[in-house]
Design a protein around this motif. Structure first.
Motif, PDB file in Angstrom:
ATOM      1  N   ALA A 174      -0.427 -10.088  -4.105  1.00 43.93           N
ATOM      2  CA  ALA A 174      -0.585  -9.434  -5.403  1.00 43.93           C
ATOM      3  C   ALA A 174      -1.958  -8.783  -5.516  1.00 43.93           C
ATOM      4  O   ALA A 174      -2.090  -7.645  -6.013  1.00 43.93           O
ATOM      5  CB  ALA A 174      -0.380 -10.457  -6.526  1.00 43.93           C
ATOM      6  N   GLN A 175      -2.987  -9.504  -5.058  1.00 39.19           N
ATOM      7  CA  GLN A 175      -4.333  -8.924  -5.091  1.00 39.19           C
ATOM      8  C   GLN A 175      -4.421  -7.680  -4.233  1.00 39.19           C
ATOM      9  O   GLN A 175      -5.025  -6.673  -4.625  1.00 39.19           O
ATOM     10  CB  GLN A 175      -5.345  -9.969  -4.604  1.00 39.19           C
ATOM     11  CG  GLN A 175      -5.576 -11.111  -5.573  1.00 39.19           C
ATOM     12  CD  GLN A 175      -6.253 -10.637  -6.859  1.00 39.19           C
ATOM     13  OE1 GLN A 175      -5.610 -10.527  -7.900  1.00 39.19           O
ATOM     14  NE2 GLN A 175      -7.537 -10.343  -6.782  1.00 39.19           N
ATOM     15  N   ARG A 176      -3.803  -7.731  -3.068  1.00 40.18           N
ATOM     16  CA  ARG A 176      -3.832  -6.570  -2.177  1.00 40.18           C
ATOM     17  C   ARG A 176      -3.092  -5.386  -2.786  1.00 40.18           C
ATOM     18  O   ARG A 176      -3.555  -4.238  -2.733  1.00 40.18           O
ATOM     19  CB  ARG A 176      -3.194  -6.961  -0.847  1.00 40.18           C
ATOM     20  CG  ARG A 176      -3.171  -5.862   0.201  1.00 40.18           C
ATOM     21  CD  ARG A 176      -4.556  -5.436   0.587  1.00 40.18           C
ATOM     22  NE  ARG A 176      -4.523  -4.529   1.737  1.00 40.18           N
ATOM     23  CZ  ARG A 176      -5.561  -3.798   2.132  1.00 40.18           C
ATOM     24  NH1 ARG A 176      -6.711  -3.893   1.465  1.00 40.18           N
ATOM     25  NH2 ARG A 176      -5.457  -3.009   3.185  1.00 40.18           N
ATOM     26  N   GLU A 177      -1.952  -5.641  -3.396  1.00 40.25           N
ATOM     27  CA  GLU A 177      -1.181  -4.557  -3.993  1.00 40.25           C
ATOM     28  C   GLU A 177      -1.921  -3.951  -5.181  1.00 40.25           C
ATOM     29  O   GLU A 177      -1.913  -2.720  -5.361  1.00 40.25           O
ATOM     30  CB  GLU A 177       0.185  -5.083  -4.423  1.00 40.25           C
ATOM     31  CG  GLU A 177       1.125  -5.376  -3.256  1.00 40.25           C
ATOM     32  CD  GLU A 177       2.466  -5.866  -3.729  1.00 40.25           C
ATOM     33  OE1 GLU A 177       2.584  -6.240  -4.920  1.00 40.25           O
ATOM     34  OE2 GLU A 177       3.414  -5.884  -2.917  1.00 40.25           O
ATOM     35  N   GLN A 178      -2.543  -4.798  -5.987  1.00 40.07           N
ATOM     36  CA  GLN A 178      -3.292  -4.261  -7.125  1.00 40.07           C
ATOM     37  C   GLN A 178      -4.460  -3.398  -6.664  1.00 40.07           C
ATOM     38  O   GLN A 178      -4.729  -2.320  -7.218  1.00 40.07           O
ATOM     39  CB  GLN A 178      -3.794  -5.400  -8.000  1.00 40.07           C
ATOM     40  CG  GLN A 178      -2.692  -6.144  -8.744  1.00 40.07           C
ATOM     41  CD  GLN A 178      -3.216  -7.339  -9.513  1.00 40.07           C
ATOM     42  OE1 GLN A 178      -4.437  -7.555  -9.587  1.00 40.07           O
ATOM     43  NE2 GLN A 178      -2.305  -8.120 -10.089  1.00 40.07           N
ATOM     44  N   THR A 179      -5.157  -3.869  -5.628  1.00 41.05           N
ATOM     45  CA  THR A 179      -6.298  -3.100  -5.112  1.00 41.05           C
ATOM     46  C   THR A 179      -5.846  -1.745  -4.570  1.00 41.05           C
ATOM     47  O   THR A 179      -6.447  -0.707  -4.866  1.00 41.05           O
ATOM     48  CB  THR A 179      -7.017  -3.902  -4.022  1.00 41.05           C
ATOM     49  OG1 THR A 179      -7.460  -5.143  -4.575  1.00 41.05           O
ATOM     50  CG2 THR A 179      -8.211  -3.143  -3.480  1.00 41.05           C
ATOM     51  N   THR A 180      -4.792  -1.785  -3.756  1.00 41.10           N
ATOM     52  CA  THR A 180      -4.321  -0.520  -3.159  1.00 41.10           C
ATOM     53  C   THR A 180      -3.763   0.417  -4.232  1.00 41.10           C
ATOM     54  O   THR A 180      -3.920   1.647  -4.141  1.00 41.10           O
ATOM     55  CB  THR A 180      -3.234  -0.806  -2.113  1.00 41.10           C
ATOM     56  OG1 THR A 180      -2.197  -1.597  -2.709  1.00 41.10           O
ATOM     57  CG2 THR A 180      -3.811  -1.590  -0.938  1.00 41.10           C
ATOM     58  N   LEU A 181      -3.112  -0.134  -5.257  1.00 38.81           N
ATOM     59  CA  LEU A 181      -2.589   0.716  -6.322  1.00 38.81           C
ATOM     60  C   LEU A 181      -3.720   1.397  -7.076  1.00 38.81           C
ATOM     61  O   LEU A 181      -3.654   2.602  -7.396  1.00 38.81           O
ATOM     62  CB  LEU A 181      -1.733  -0.119  -7.264  1.00 38.81           C
ATOM     63  CG  LEU A 181      -1.060   0.649  -8.412  1.00 38.81           C
ATOM     64  CD1 LEU A 181      -0.138   1.737  -7.861  1.00 38.81           C
ATOM     65  CD2 LEU A 181      -0.269  -0.310  -9.307  1.00 38.81           C
TER      66      LEU A 181
END
Length: 462
Positions: free
Chosen positions: A51-58
């Motif tokens: 989730a952290q990775r997806e939020q950062t990339t988004l």
């Protein structure tokens, strides 16, 4: 079929013994608990990291899309230059669909890596993201529209290799922790079972001691544990009752034997008187006197043996003196049979602390048993054991069946087919004399045929 599988598995677990089963149960519980905790930890941590990775990339993709949306059409800078001017993300690649054309930030960026469904959603005006695998590497594709439908779209491809390595490290750590927890559970089970079963070891040792003839053995009281205290008290009461019963039987046998001595002496004197007039008696009377004399000798031996057994069972503490066992055997055997005695090197110096008379009786009874029931004593051998002295008495008989090798040391026990006269108490006496000396006597097959009676006594080296 389920019942057959159940009976096929659990007997193997029952065969481990109580301590082994406790250890296995502790290990299984530790394994199940650690596995559940590992699964929960894996689920929570992996979901959080993703989730952290997806939020950062988004956020990065939305930021890049806004920059392009402001710059496109309002500057003379070319589209490739605009892609190169975007903030760099580690390992990320940028793709732009604008004016019915694809633009890429590098030669490695390929529009074909973008799933068709994701591309259609983004070009229709909605942001989207999707995890895919490019070759052997996992990536996250994020698409952001540049405006209304048909205005174009910005796509960012972020590698998830670092996150994948983190997942593998996390799974290895959790697996190792589960294995270590299982091992710790097994060790805890072994320690707990050893401590819990320690009183049973004392109970086993006490029961074996009583079975060996040491009826005075008792368990110490367990004041701190009511259950063990009740067990120790019940065991001690049972042992005391058994000791009283054995002593009563011994006193009864001794009293009966003692009361028989007076009439026995009278009858022996009468037979001796008849023997002096044997030649003047008719043939039928002579045969009767011969039979009577034989039976009276057997009766006398039986009475003597019964008195001896009553003394042994009434007093389990023999006199203690150093006895050189090799010399004792050499001196005793010729009085019963003319068999040679072999004393091996090293056994000459072995000394047994005990009652010399009782030890002589053990050797004499075994040799006499070989003469009467084993078709003759073949050899007597004294050798050194592991901290003990071994006395082997070999005979030339048919041997003793395996199923009779324990029972033969009981009172009045006889091997099937043995019709030789005897009291049936000689081996029982020998076994009891050996037991009070802390030793053991057993019978086994002699190499070459026959039986071998082996006496093992604790010895000290001079």
């Amino acid at each position: 079929m389920a019942t057959e599988r159940h009976h096929g598995r659990w007997p193997r677990l029952r065969g481990l013994g109580l301590r082994g089963r406790i250890t296995v149960v502790f290990a299984l519980v530790a394994l199940i608990v650690s596995a559940l905790l590992a699964l929960v930890a894996w689920s929570l941590v992996s979901s959080y990291l993703l989730a952290q990775r997806e939020q950062t990339t988004l956020r990065q993709a939305v930021s890049g899309a806004r920059i392009l949306q402001r710059s496109l059409g309002s500057t003379s800078t070319s589209v490739p230059e605009l892609l190169d001017s975007l903030p760099a993300s580690i390992g990320a690649e940028s793709l732009l669909y604008y004016g019915d054309r694809w633009y890429a930030s590098s030669l490695d960026a390929d529009p074909r890596t973008i799933p068709a469904g994701l591309r259609d959603v983004v070009l229709a005006g909605g942001p989207a993201r999707q995890r895919v695998r490019v070759g052997e590497s996992p990536v996250l594709v994020v698409g952001v529209p540049l405006g209304a439908e048909g205005a174009g779209a910005y796509f960012a491809v972020f590698p998830l290799t670092e996150l994948d390595r983190t997942y593998r490290a996390l799974s290895a750590t959790l697996g190792g922790a589960a294995a270590a927890t299982t091992a710790i559970g097994a060790m805890a089970g072994a320690l707990v079972s050893r401590r819990a079963l320690r009183p049973l070891q004392g109970l086993t040792a006490a029961a074996r001691s009583i079975a060996a003839g040491r009826l005075e053995t008792r368990l110490p009281p367990h004041a701190n544990d009511p259950e063990l205290a009740d067990l120790a008290a019940a065991f001690n009461e049972t042992a005391s009752a058994l000791q009283r019963r054995v002593q009563a039987d011994a006193r009864f046998a001794g009293d009966v034997s003692h009361e028989l001595r007076t009439p026995l002496t009278t009858m022996l004197n009468a037979v001796a008187l008849l023997r002096t007039r044997h030649d003047v008696l008719p043939p039928a009377a002579q045969e009767a006197v011969d039979l009577l004399e034989e039976e009276m000798d057997r009766f006398r031996q039986l009475t003597t043996d019964l008195l001896e057994i009553s003394r042994v069972e009434g007093d389990s503490s023999p006199a203690r003196e150093p006895v050189r066992i090799g010399e004792l055997v050499r001196r005793t055997v010729p009085t019963v049979a003319g068999t040679d005695v072999e004393v091996t090197q090293g056994a000459e110096q072995l000394i047994v602390t005990g009652d010399k008379r009782r030890l002589e009786r053990v050797v004499a009874n075994l040799v006499q048993n070989a003469e009467l029931h084993g078709e003759g004593c073949v050899a007597v051998r004294v050798s050194e054991g592991d901290g003990s002295v071994l006395i082997d008495v070999d005979d030339a008989g048919p041997g003793v069946p395996v199923e009779m090798r324990e029972r033969i040391f009981e009172r009045f026990a006889r091997v099937a087919g043995d019709r030789v006269a005897g009291t049936g108490l000689g081996l029982a006496l020998a076994q009891r004399h050996v037991a009070v000396h802390g030793g053991a006597v057993r019978v086994e097959d002699r190499p070459g045929g026959g039986a071998r009676f082996r006496v093992e006594l604790p010895a000290v080296t001079e």
